[in-house]
Scaffold this motif. Structure first.
Motif, short mmCIF file in Angstrom:
data_model
loop_
_atom_site.label_atom_id
_atom_site.label_comp_id
_atom_site.label_asym_id
_atom_site.label_seq_id
_atom_site.Cartn_x
_atom_site.Cartn_y
_atom_site.Cartn_z
N VAL A 174 0.87 -1.19 0.00
CA VAL A 174 0.00 0.00 0.00
C VAL A 174 0.90 1.23 0.00
O VAL A 174 2.05 1.16 0.43
CB VAL A 174 -0.90 0.03 1.26
CG1 VAL A 174 -1.96 -1.06 1.18
CG2 VAL A 174 -0.07 -0.13 2.53
N PRO A 175 0.40 2.35 -0.47
CA PRO A 175 1.22 3.57 -0.41
C PRO A 175 1.51 3.91 1.05
O PRO A 175 0.59 3.99 1.86
CB PRO A 175 0.32 4.64 -1.05
CG PRO A 175 -0.74 3.90 -1.79
CD PRO A 175 -0.93 2.60 -1.08
N PRO A 176 2.78 4.07 1.43
CA PRO A 176 3.08 4.39 2.83
C PRO A 176 2.64 5.81 3.18
O PRO A 176 2.64 6.69 2.34
CB PRO A 176 4.60 4.25 2.90
CG PRO A 176 5.08 4.43 1.50
CD PRO A 176 3.98 3.99 0.59
N SER A 177 2.27 5.98 4.44
CA SER A 177 1.83 7.31 4.89
C SER A 177 3.04 8.14 5.33
O SER A 177 4.01 7.59 5.85
CB SER A 177 0.90 7.20 6.10
OG SER A 177 -0.12 6.30 5.83
N PRO A 178 2.96 9.45 5.13
CA PRO A 178 4.04 10.30 5.64
C PRO A 178 4.06 10.24 7.16
O PRO A 178 3.03 10.31 7.82
CB PRO A 178 3.66 11.70 5.15
CG PRO A 178 2.24 11.62 4.71
CD PRO A 178 1.91 10.20 4.45
N MET A 179 5.25 10.09 7.73
CA MET A 179 5.34 9.96 9.20
C MET A 179 5.54 11.27 9.93
O MET A 179 5.19 11.40 11.10
CB MET A 179 6.47 9.00 9.56
CG MET A 179 6.11 7.54 9.27
SD MET A 179 7.40 6.43 9.87
CE MET A 179 7.28 6.62 11.66
N LEU A 180 6.15 12.24 9.27
CA LEU A 180 6.32 13.57 9.91
C LEU A 180 5.00 14.31 9.76
O LEU A 180 4.57 14.61 8.64
CB LEU A 180 7.44 14.36 9.24
CG LEU A 180 8.87 13.98 9.62
CD1 LEU A 180 9.85 14.59 8.63
CD2 LEU A 180 9.21 14.44 11.04
N ARG A 181 4.35 14.59 10.89
CA ARG A 181 3.05 15.27 10.83
C ARG A 181 3.14 16.59 11.58
O ARG A 181 3.91 16.73 12.53
CB ARG A 181 1.99 14.38 11.47
CG ARG A 181 1.84 13.11 10.67
CD ARG A 181 0.63 12.32 11.04
NE ARG A 181 0.78 10.96 10.52
CZ ARG A 181 0.27 9.88 11.08
NH1 ARG A 181 -0.45 9.98 12.18
NH2 ARG A 181 0.46 8.69 10.53
N GLN A 182 2.34 17.53 11.16
CA GLN A 182 2.39 18.85 11.79
C GLN A 182 1.88 18.76 13.23
O GLN A 182 0.81 18.21 13.50
CB GLN A 182 1.55 19.84 10.99
CG GLN A 182 1.76 21.27 11.49
CD GLN A 182 1.36 22.32 10.48
OE1 GLN A 182 0.73 22.03 9.47
NE2 GLN A 182 1.74 23.57 10.74
N VAL A 183 2.67 19.31 14.16
CA VAL A 183 2.26 19.33 15.57
C VAL A 183 2.14 20.76 16.10
O VAL A 183 1.57 20.98 17.16
CB VAL A 183 3.21 18.51 16.46
CG1 VAL A 183 3.16 17.04 16.09
CG2 VAL A 183 4.64 19.04 16.40
N MET A 184 2.72 21.74 15.38
CA MET A 184 2.53 23.15 15.75
C MET A 184 2.32 23.95 14.48
O MET A 184 2.96 23.71 13.45
CB MET A 184 3.74 23.72 16.49
CG MET A 184 3.97 23.11 17.86
SD MET A 184 5.24 24.01 18.81
CE MET A 184 4.27 25.36 19.49
#
Lengths: 469, 469
Positions: A390-400
């Protein structure tokens, strides 16, 4: 440096990455922690009048610069891997987008919090896995690096697998389960050991763990404990146990187990605590020591064996026109050269949900799709073909976002559960303590190319320390 | 344990000793620190309503006990060696006289503060002496164990010999001199290295230390630095220097020195910083590397090589009638057996003012006079004859009386001066890093006899864990 940037009006929008270069403890993985405390610290960061008074008193700072600091808030965007993620060397763990002055101001704060909590969460995970996912109790307050060193360590240890802490302040502030015990001084405060045990059982009949090594573990200690254990059992109480804090724990725990079983106390638990770490716990389990509860202090909260995570914070991009220009520091030491540009991290799983490789690409590249994916190993420079269903999800997500928390705060027990699930999914050869296999952290062809281009252009053909234009 | 003592109305006046059993870092000495912060913490210790609410919420505590905690203050007497004293294993560093419940409450707090600060002050002293009493700068914030781990470490490092810290909060709170530097990101924020150097010099013309390893240390780095150094010199500025943060510092510093001297900048200083510790600093000096400023971070503030001091806090006496009865814990492990009774420590100096032995006696003994003094070495059990020209002074002095500070607070620079004087007086064979000689810590004949008597009577002939009556 902030004063210098302010003086020269050099304050472009920039991007910094946080990453570490070397897996701590010679292990195969690390556990990221400290993201939530970092967000709290960044949200509330400001210079109070007394701070400015102090800075003025040093004689190092100009008034116009100090006047700017009055209004300074962190207004940047932060992207991070989720708290408790299993992470590896040389991949971006956090990404900060901010004006240079703000991005620079937070460097030490960010590294201080994330380096330490990641180090301790990693140590806790190693110890927790060494117990065979047993009951690990964190008892480190007295040897931790200052009051906050203890509090932060309790938090990180809980994320990494500790079931409870002896630090009640950590219980109060962070909602971590607390667990206490008796010290030798309790035994010595009464006329004899049996009386000390009985008095303790009166107060804590349902969580009575008796310390049996004050005078003679296999003599008076276990005999007196059995007297009290049977009295509690007859009274219908549960949760009885004994604790060993000295001596050779393999024969001691076996003999204590035998005595307890012979006395009809086969449900009594044996706790141990004596300068334990993942190595000694592994040896005790390999020798078949019948231990139920593991109290670990010093080596857990001070990260015995490797007291610092080598996390660094490096400039990777600088605004230019409407976009960003990738930047890298080239060092005489190739291991200190960092990956340029604004990057995203993807984790590739196999059909059983086990992680097989991490993949770093530039954020501007189109996200990887399912199927085959060409990637490069920066260590051996070889191309690899990654297969992903499956297409992997981006792991760096916005937290601020613009200096404010972005998204919900996760309760700590949920973070812990997710961390332990991730640890279980890790391949055994990466997880093991001795000589683990290096988990592949690969880069996209485009990122590799960007790096190569910058390597050739930095420091510039004129030899005068001129980076690529 | 406090709840248990309260429930059973067991709250005699007791005496606890703090001491450590093993010299940290395999060294010959330690530097005591943390006494003043401990006094501050004990003076202000109390349970606030929110603390009691939390304790109530755990379901572990009875209401009558929690009601007592509202009023609880530390009301004990504390005796301690002076902050910054050079100290040795197995001698009393602090002595607490208090009601059992209060004495027990403060155990973890006391150990947390004194263990950590003593560990770091000791590490700092080792590093400071390794530099040949050079200029040591503490740069550890980013790798310290949490924000307070950094702040406490800055304090202890200053006591042990650091000249300044990069932690401005430590400057503000503790009055420690601060010292900054530029990072690689400063260089990368400008169009080229020379411009970055010039811009820095404009802001800090009289404390301009330029980092020269961003692109090519012996190429652009030193060349551009010399251009700026000469411009500053022509402008009448002083304090110029360069910093090396990577590579082989022996040949690099020699070549940089040669370049600076050839350019007429023989007064320019060379600073280094790259995972230094006392061992690598000793090697650099032995190899004749011409280094003027030593920036040490990670290994200093995390106590690289030995991340915890093994300090413990043990019950040594309990009130009986109008006096005290000595108490000791006998362990299966003889190294864990502690000295009983209320003790005083004396330091015996030779004619040149150099310490030759420490002498522990019971407080009730008449203080030693000048002349000959019989003492016993607990390690080899042999009697020794100590010669002392003048009667030695008692080293444990009262610092708290009924829970209040007793005596003046000493300014930190004075503490540091006294510490460095004590370090210089220490015999070379005790001070050296490798295989130091064990400094003699001897006990009086009376103390030895008390210990022997208790050893024979504990755990009691009945084998039921009954201490001596």
């Amino acid at each position: 440096m902030m004063q210098g940037y302010h003086f020269h009006k050099v304050n472009p929008r920039v991007v910094f990455d946080m990453f570490f270069r070397r897996q701590p403890f010679g292990g195969g993985y690390a556990v990221l922690a400290g993201i939530e405390p970092l967000i709290d610290a960044l949200e509330t960061l400001r210079f109070e009048p007394r701070d400015l008074d102090y800075l003025r008193s040093t004689g190092l700072f100009r008034d116009d610069f100090l006047d700017e600091l009055v209004h300074l808030r962190f207004g940047g965007d932060v992207y991070a891997l989720p708290e408790g993620s299993v992470v590896f060397a040389n991949e971006p763990l956090l990404r900060v987008h901010a004006d240079l002055i703000e991005a620079q101001l937070i460097e030490s704060l960010l590294l201080n919090i994330v380096n330490f909590q990641t180090l301790i969460a990693t140590k806790a995970a190693r110890i927790y896995l060494a117990t065979g996912e047993g009951t690990l109790l964190e008892f480190g307050l007295r040897r931790a690096h200052g009051p906050d060193g203890a509090l932060s360590a309790s938090r990180a240890a809980y994320i990494g697998g500790a079931a409870a802490t002896s630090n009640t302040l950590a219980g109060q502030r962070l909602g971590i389960p607390v667990s206490g015990t008796m010290a030798h001084s309790w035994i010595m405060a009464f006329a004899d050991e049996l009386e000390a045990f009985r008095r303790y059982a009166e107060v804590f009949p349902d969580s009575c763990i008796l310390l049996i090594d004050t005078y003679d573990t296999l003599g008076s200690g276990i005999r007196n404990a059995i007297v009290v254990g049977r009295e509690l059992k007859d009274g219908g109480h549960k949760g009885f146990g004994v604790r060993l804090d000295s001596g050779d724990l393999v024969p001691l725990s076996r003999e204590v187990r035998r005595c307890l079983n012979s006395a009809g106390l086969s449900d009594a638990r044996i706790a141990v605590s004596n300068d334990l770490d993942e190595g000694s716990i592994g040896s005790l389990r390999a020798a078949g020591a019948p231990i139920d509860l593991w109290g670990v202090g010093t080596n857990l909260v001070t990260a015995g064996g490797d007291p610092a995570l080598s996390g660094v914070y490096k400039l990777v991009a600088r605004s230019q026109g409407s976009g960003y220009q990738p930047v890298m520091k080239r060092s005489d030491d190739p291991a200190k050269t960092s990956d340029p540009g604004i990057k995203q991290l993807y984790r590739i799983y196999d059909g059983q949900g086990r992680p097989r490789a991490d993949y770093i690409a530039l954020e501007e590249e189109s996200p990887p799709k399912g199927g085959g994916l060409e990637a490069f190993d920066p260590v051996d420079e070889k191309p690899r073909m990654l297969k992903t269903l499956v297409p992997p999800s981006p792991m760096l997500r916005q937290v601020m976002s613009s200096g404010k928390r972005y998204g919900q705060r996760e309760p700590l027990p949920e973070t812990r559960d997710r961390t332990l699930t991730s640890l279980r999914a890790l391949p055994e050869e990466v997880r093991r303590l001795d000589d683990p296999v290096r988990y592949p952290v690969l880069v996209s062809a485009t990122l590799r190319q960007t790096r190569e281009l910058l390597l050739r252009s930095v420091p510039g053909g004129d030899g005068h320390g001129r980076p690529s234009a």
